[in-house]
Design a protein around this motif. Structure first.
Motif, mmCIF file in Angstrom:
data_model
loop_
_atom_site.group_PDB
_atom_site.id
_atom_site.type_symbol
_atom_site.label_atom_id
_atom_site.label_comp_id
_atom_site.label_asym_id
_atom_site.label_seq_id
_atom_site.Cartn_x
_atom_site.Cartn_y
_atom_site.Cartn_z
ATOM 1 N N ASP A 32 0.879 -1.223 0.039
ATOM 2 C CA ASP A 32 0.184 -0.008 -0.272
ATOM 3 C C ASP A 32 0.921 1.411 0.065
ATOM 4 O O ASP A 32 0.394 2.258 -0.489
ATOM 5 N N VAL A 33 2.075 1.148 0.507
ATOM 6 C CA VAL A 33 2.834 2.345 0.725
ATOM 7 C C VAL A 33 4.144 1.997 0.039
ATOM 8 O O VAL A 33 5.020 1.607 0.579
ATOM 9 N N HIS A 68 -1.031 10.292 -1.444
ATOM 10 C CA HIS A 68 -1.378 8.950 -1.767
ATOM 11 C C HIS A 68 -0.857 7.993 -0.591
ATOM 12 O O HIS A 68 -1.625 7.153 -0.073
ATOM 13 N N ALA A 72 -2.516 6.511 2.944
ATOM 14 C CA ALA A 72 -2.667 5.020 3.141
ATOM 15 C C ALA A 72 -1.930 4.543 4.368
ATOM 16 O O ALA A 72 -2.467 3.588 5.286
ATOM 17 N N ARG A 75 -4.197 5.320 7.390
ATOM 18 C CA ARG A 75 -5.099 4.237 7.514
ATOM 19 C C ARG A 75 -4.646 3.076 8.402
ATOM 20 O O ARG A 75 -5.442 2.624 9.154
ATOM 21 N N LEU A 76 -3.604 2.578 7.764
ATOM 22 C CA LEU A 76 -2.833 1.337 8.088
ATOM 23 C C LEU A 76 -2.544 1.529 9.779
ATOM 24 O O LEU A 76 -2.592 0.450 10.275
ATOM 25 N N SER A 99 -8.503 8.631 -3.891
ATOM 26 C CA SER A 99 -7.938 7.344 -2.986
ATOM 27 C C SER A 99 -7.590 7.982 -1.648
ATOM 28 O O SER A 99 -7.862 7.297 -0.519
ATOM 29 N N ASN A 103 -9.039 6.974 2.174
ATOM 30 C CA ASN A 103 -8.239 6.627 3.148
ATOM 31 C C ASN A 103 -8.111 7.333 4.486
ATOM 32 O O ASN A 103 -7.361 7.111 5.257
ATOM 33 N N GLN A 305 0.704 3.949 -8.506
ATOM 34 C CA GLN A 305 -0.773 4.449 -8.425
ATOM 35 C C GLN A 305 -0.998 5.287 -9.559
ATOM 36 O O GLN A 305 -1.910 5.969 -9.924
#
Length: 320
Positions: A32-33, A68, A72, A75-76, A99, A103, A305
């Protein structure tokens, strides 16, 4: 953080000259990152919960890989995030910013003039509303990030020594890296051992990016051995020939190269940073810019992305 693998590219224009070409797959570090964003953010995330529980506030353009990635990561790791977006009329529903919002990032679009002033710390009317947030510079360019990215060079040197057969440590070594803020490149320069290779830095925007950009980042870090500018400048060279009009500008030959490179290697490049750099590396190989029997390592910094905002959705399997 696990080491990103080093993959050999067997077919390339310099093969007949005995040149070995590798790809450092930082795009595989985190699902994700991605890539250098994960390397830059990891040291911040490690302490921001303790030092700034209110969250992170940071900066980026409307198609920013950085925004982005920070969203992410927020959120994680359950960290609130705020993104100051360059351009008061930025489309907050473009794929990148949509996105980020999904997130959990709060987006604040402002004019370019206010944005630039805010980055320089000269216009605090936005930041003063978030006094308890950790202020993360554009691109995640911090001293801690430079130190974290130094590991890229360390890993590459170790992986080359462990390769089968091992790469001769006396052969000329070049580590190629794309650059936006220059933070990742500065880390690689710091991580290179004196006399063991040179970093080739491919900026995506030529204007305002020079050797001093890298040196300033190194001097702000806490890494040893970065106090001698003359010695440091021997460790890197900026390659200005592959910017192709500037950040996120389309250049059809580069897009064609992405397809060819993927068909040959199975590796997808991002459209903003690595595509132009790899195009440049292959062009330099074809034109004899590297000494015979040298080793060239191209760092894939992630950013896949970016295809969503680039208007070319021909790679749906890698998009969320």
């Amino acid at each position: 953080m696990n080491n990103a693998p080093l993959e050999l590219v067997a077919s390339h224009p310099g093969a007949d000259a005995g040149i070995s070409l590798f790809v450092k797959r930082d795009d595989l570090l985190h699902p994700d990152v991605q890539g250098n964003k994960w390397r830059k953010l990891a040291p911040v995330l490690a302490h921001v919960h303790r030092t700034h529980p209110a969250g992170i506030i940071t900066f980026g353009g409307p198609f920013s890989n950085h925004l982005h990635a920070v969203a992410a990561a927020g959120r994680l790791f359950n960290i609130p995030t705020v993104g100051i977006v360059r351009g008061e009329h930025a489309d907050l529903d473009n794929p990148t910013l949509r996105s980020a919002r999904q997130n959990g990032m709060l987006l604040l679009p402002i004019s370019k003039r206010r944005y630039d002033a805010c980055k320089r710390g000269e216009n605090l009317d936005v930041l003063c509303n978030y006094p308890d947030h950790f202020v993360l510079p554009e691109g995640g360019s911090t001293a801690e990030a430079v130190e974290s990215c130094a590991a890229i060079a360390h890993e590459i040197l170790n992986q080359l020594a462990q390769h089968v057969p091992p790469v001769d440590s006396n052969s000329p070594l070049f580590i190629c890296v794309p650059a936006g803020t220059g933070c990742t490149a500065a880390g690689i320069v710091a991580g290179l051992e004196a006399g063991r290779g040179q970093a080739l830095v491919f900026p995506v925007v030529n204007r305002g990016f020079d050797a001093q950009t890298i040196l300033n980042l190194l001097h702000q870090s806490n890494l040893p051995g970065v106090s001698d500018p003359a010695a440091l400048e021997q460790r890197f060279r900026i390659v200005y020939d592959y910017e192709f009009g500037g950040f996120a500008k389309r250049y059809p030959p580069v897009l064609d190269f992405v397809d060819i490179f993927r068909a040959q290697t199975g590796i997808l490049l991002d459209p903003i940073y690595t595509a132009k750099m790899f195009f440049g590396v292959f062009d330099m190989l074809a034109n004899g810019a590297f000494p015979p029997n040298s080793t060239v390592v191209a760092v894939h910094t992630g950013g896949l992305q970016g295809w969503e905002g680039f208007g070319r959705l021909s790679f749906p399997e890698i998009l969320p």
